[in-house]
Design a protein around this motif. Structure first.
Motif, short mmCIF file in Angstrom:
data_model
loop_
_atom_site.label_atom_id
_atom_site.label_comp_id
_atom_site.label_asym_id
_atom_site.label_seq_id
_atom_site.Cartn_x
_atom_site.Cartn_y
_atom_site.Cartn_z
N GLY A 77 0.87 -1.28 0.06
CA GLY A 77 0.19 -0.11 0.04
C GLY A 77 0.76 1.20 0.14
O GLY A 77 0.49 2.38 -0.20
N ALA A 78 2.12 1.05 -0.10
CA ALA A 78 2.91 2.32 0.28
C ALA A 78 2.92 3.41 -1.20
O ALA A 78 3.35 4.44 -0.70
N LEU A 79 2.37 2.93 -2.23
CA LEU A 79 2.32 3.88 -3.49
C LEU A 79 0.93 4.23 -3.49
O LEU A 79 0.60 4.89 -4.74
N GLY A 80 0.07 4.22 -2.51
CA GLY A 80 -1.20 4.85 -2.44
C GLY A 80 -1.88 4.54 -3.63
O GLY A 80 -2.46 3.60 -4.13
N LYS A 81 -2.63 5.84 -4.13
CA LYS A 81 -3.46 5.94 -5.25
C LYS A 81 -2.88 5.19 -6.59
O LYS A 81 -3.50 4.86 -7.37
N LEU A 82 -1.46 5.25 -6.65
CA LEU A 82 -0.80 4.66 -7.83
C LEU A 82 -1.10 3.08 -7.77
O LEU A 82 -1.18 2.57 -9.07
N GLU A 83 -1.11 2.59 -6.69
CA GLU A 83 -1.32 1.17 -6.69
C GLU A 83 -2.96 0.96 -7.13
O GLU A 83 -3.14 -0.09 -7.92
N HIS A 84 -3.93 1.71 -6.73
CA HIS A 84 -5.16 1.70 -7.26
C HIS A 84 -5.16 1.76 -8.79
O HIS A 84 -6.13 1.15 -9.39
N ILE A 85 -4.64 2.87 -9.24
CA ILE A 85 -4.63 3.37 -10.63
C ILE A 85 -3.98 1.84 -11.27
O ILE A 85 -4.63 1.46 -12.41
N ALA A 86 -2.89 1.22 -10.99
CA ALA A 86 -2.34 0.32 -11.56
C ALA A 86 -3.41 -0.85 -11.63
O ALA A 86 -3.58 -1.57 -12.57
N PHE A 87 -3.87 -1.31 -10.79
CA PHE A 87 -4.96 -2.28 -10.39
C PHE A 87 -6.01 -2.10 -11.39
O PHE A 87 -6.54 -2.95 -12.00
N GLN A 88 -6.41 -1.00 -11.30
CA GLN A 88 -7.74 -0.60 -12.45
C GLN A 88 -7.49 -0.70 -13.75
O GLN A 88 -8.17 -1.23 -14.50
N ILE A 89 -6.44 -0.21 -14.16
CA ILE A 89 -5.79 -0.38 -15.69
C ILE A 89 -5.62 -1.74 -15.85
O ILE A 89 -5.72 -2.05 -16.89
N GLY A 90 -4.89 -2.70 -15.21
CA GLY A 90 -4.89 -4.03 -15.52
C GLY A 90 -6.14 -4.49 -15.59
O GLY A 90 -6.21 -5.43 -16.35
N ARG A 91 -7.08 -4.24 -14.70
CA ARG A 91 -8.43 -5.04 -15.11
C ARG A 91 -9.12 -4.43 -16.33
O ARG A 91 -9.94 -5.06 -17.17
N ILE A 92 -9.00 -2.88 -16.67
CA ILE A 92 -9.60 -2.67 -17.80
C ILE A 92 -9.09 -3.42 -19.16
O ILE A 92 -9.59 -3.71 -20.02
N GLN A 93 -7.76 -3.40 -19.06
CA GLN A 93 -6.92 -4.27 -20.23
C GLN A 93 -6.82 -5.84 -20.07
O GLN A 93 -6.61 -6.50 -20.89
N GLN A 94 -7.51 -6.21 -18.85
CA GLN A 94 -7.50 -7.55 -18.61
C GLN A 94 -5.94 -8.33 -18.70
O GLN A 94 -5.92 -9.24 -19.55
N THR A 95 -5.23 -7.65 -18.11
CA THR A 95 -3.91 -8.37 -18.24
C THR A 95 -3.25 -7.81 -16.85
O THR A 95 -3.04 -6.77 -16.24
N GLU A 96 -1.78 -8.71 -16.17
CA GLU A 96 -1.09 -8.20 -15.32
C GLU A 96 -0.14 -7.33 -15.80
O GLU A 96 0.85 -6.72 -15.19
N ASN A 97 0.04 -7.06 -17.33
CA ASN A 97 1.06 -6.20 -17.98
C ASN A 97 0.36 -5.26 -18.71
O ASN A 97 0.77 -5.03 -20.01
N PRO A 98 -0.35 -3.97 -18.14
CA PRO A 98 -0.99 -3.21 -19.01
C PRO A 98 -0.03 -2.42 -19.59
O PRO A 98 1.03 -2.26 -19.17
N LYS A 99 -0.44 -1.61 -20.81
CA LYS A 99 0.30 -0.57 -21.14
C LYS A 99 -0.34 0.50 -21.61
O LYS A 99 -1.58 0.56 -22.11
N ILE A 100 0.32 1.88 -21.56
CA ILE A 100 -0.30 3.09 -21.88
C ILE A 100 0.38 3.41 -23.21
O ILE A 100 1.50 3.62 -23.56
N GLU A 101 -0.75 3.50 -24.50
CA GLU A 101 -0.24 3.62 -25.70
C GLU A 101 -0.64 4.78 -26.46
O GLU A 101 -2.22 5.07 -26.47
N LYS A 102 0.00 5.62 -26.92
CA LYS A 102 -0.37 6.78 -27.74
C LYS A 102 -1.58 7.59 -26.99
O LYS A 102 -2.54 7.91 -27.42
N PRO A 103 -1.22 8.01 -25.59
CA PRO A 103 -2.27 8.83 -25.00
C PRO A 103 -2.55 10.09 -25.61
O PRO A 103 -1.73 10.57 -26.09
#
Length: 347
Positions: free
Chosen positions: A29-55
């Protein structure tokens, strides 16, 4: 108008993502909201290794009929078109922040009361030369509203086909805080007086006048659903953002939500399909009066609180690097095992 948006719940995958986050070289939990965001984007992309592409940030511009009277806005309507030129010339805050963070920026004419030269680097999606004045008649017809949703959807489909998987929205339109306040009141059932703020800089007397005018407008109509509410109270740029949000969720893109106006568009989108919220990351808490109440209604927590109330997608442009950092730590940060670091002891 139907959008097939899949929920992102996947317990087996979620356990794997959380396990990966917890094994990084840090206290749990030490990275706070960043952990929640990583978790959410993994769920959105349905992968343990999400990527941000051409934002990409898409700024939709449109004019509002009520602005012609100058009763709810301290700036004249022509500022909308002038700011579009400023965007194209690279002189606005959204240009600076997008350039700073290497974000692609697209400008859309959703319904500005101006004819732009064909050679201008702008997406022409104009519905009309501004909405009607809802003090006298609905802002747009249902057909125009549907067309706005569809054009917003088409813009997102094109960006997705070009490789964008992370999208943010901005807006420009003199008096669009009035439309946003009306939409907010409709979808949240919060009184107009609590939805109206200073917009582009009204003093207390101006805010009081704006509250009274919009209260009268609100009482004039009785829309029966989200589309009717958008047609009566909305703007072309707001309706296009609603359609864009829904299509982005359908395409499983990560959606970065900006401030007061964009969240008003989201209120309409989530009334059409609740699953859209799964795909949304909330950039910041705007300083516009009603925004915090919108966020409370949606039961969400934004990443940033910087006192912004500019619009244009500026909060989104500042938040996307944090979203990127969240994904990067999930993918690249060492685990206790890979780094040879002793983990937490268990009794």
């Amino acid at each position: 108008m139907t959008y097939q948006i899949d929920p992102i719940a996947n317990p087996e995958l979620e356990a794997k993502i959380q396990h990966k986050i917890d094994l990084k070289t840090k206290p749990i939990g030490a990275l706070g909201k960043l952990e929640h965001i990583a978790f959410q984007i993994g769920r959105i992309q349905q992968t343990e290794n999400p990527k941000i592409e051409k934002p990409t940030i898409v700024v939709f511009a449109g004019d509002h009929g009520i602005a012609t009277k100058g009763e709810v806005n301290p700036f004249p309507q022509e500022v909308t078109s002038q700011m579009v030129y400023n965007f194209i010339n690279g002189g606005a805050a959204i240009n600076i922040f997008s350039n700073t963070n290497n974000l692609s920026l697209k400008i859309v004419d959703a319904g500005v009361n101006h004819t732009f030269p064909n050679e201008l680097d702008i997406i022409n999606a104009k519905i009309d030369f501004g909405t009607k004045n809802y003090q006298e008649e609905p802002a747009m017809t249902l057909k125009q509203c549907e067309e706005s949703f569809n054009k917003g959807s088409d813009i997102i489909s094109k960006l997705k086909n070009e490789g964008t998987n992370t999208i943010g929205f901005g807006e420009m339109g003199i008096s669009n805080t009035s439309s946003a306040a009306l939409l907010m009141s409709y979808f949240t059932e919060i009184p107009i007086s609590e939805c109206v703020g200073s917009g582009t800089g009204l003093d207390n007397e101006g805010i009081s006048r704006k509250q009274q005018i919009l209260s009268n407008v609100y009482k004039k109509y009785n829309p029966q659903n989200a589309l009717e509410a958008m047609a009566v109270f909305g703007g072309f740029e707001i309706a296009m953002i609603s359609g864009a949000i829904l299509k982005a969720a359908q395409l499983k893109m990560t959606i970065i939500i900006d401030g007061f106006i964009v969240t008003a568009a989201l209120l309409a989108a989530q009334a059409i399909n609740k699953n859209v919220l799964d795909y949304c990351v909330f950039a910041h808490n705007s300083n516009e009066k009603g925004h915090i109440k919108m966020l409370e209604f949606l039961n969400v927590n934004p990443l940033l609180s910087l006192g912004l109330r500019l619009g244009e997608g500026t909060g989104t442009a500042l938040a996307i690097p944090l979203v990127q950092a969240s994904v990067n730590f999930l993918n690249d940060m060492a685990s206790f095992d890979s780094a040879g670091v002793s983990g937490e002891t268990k009794d």
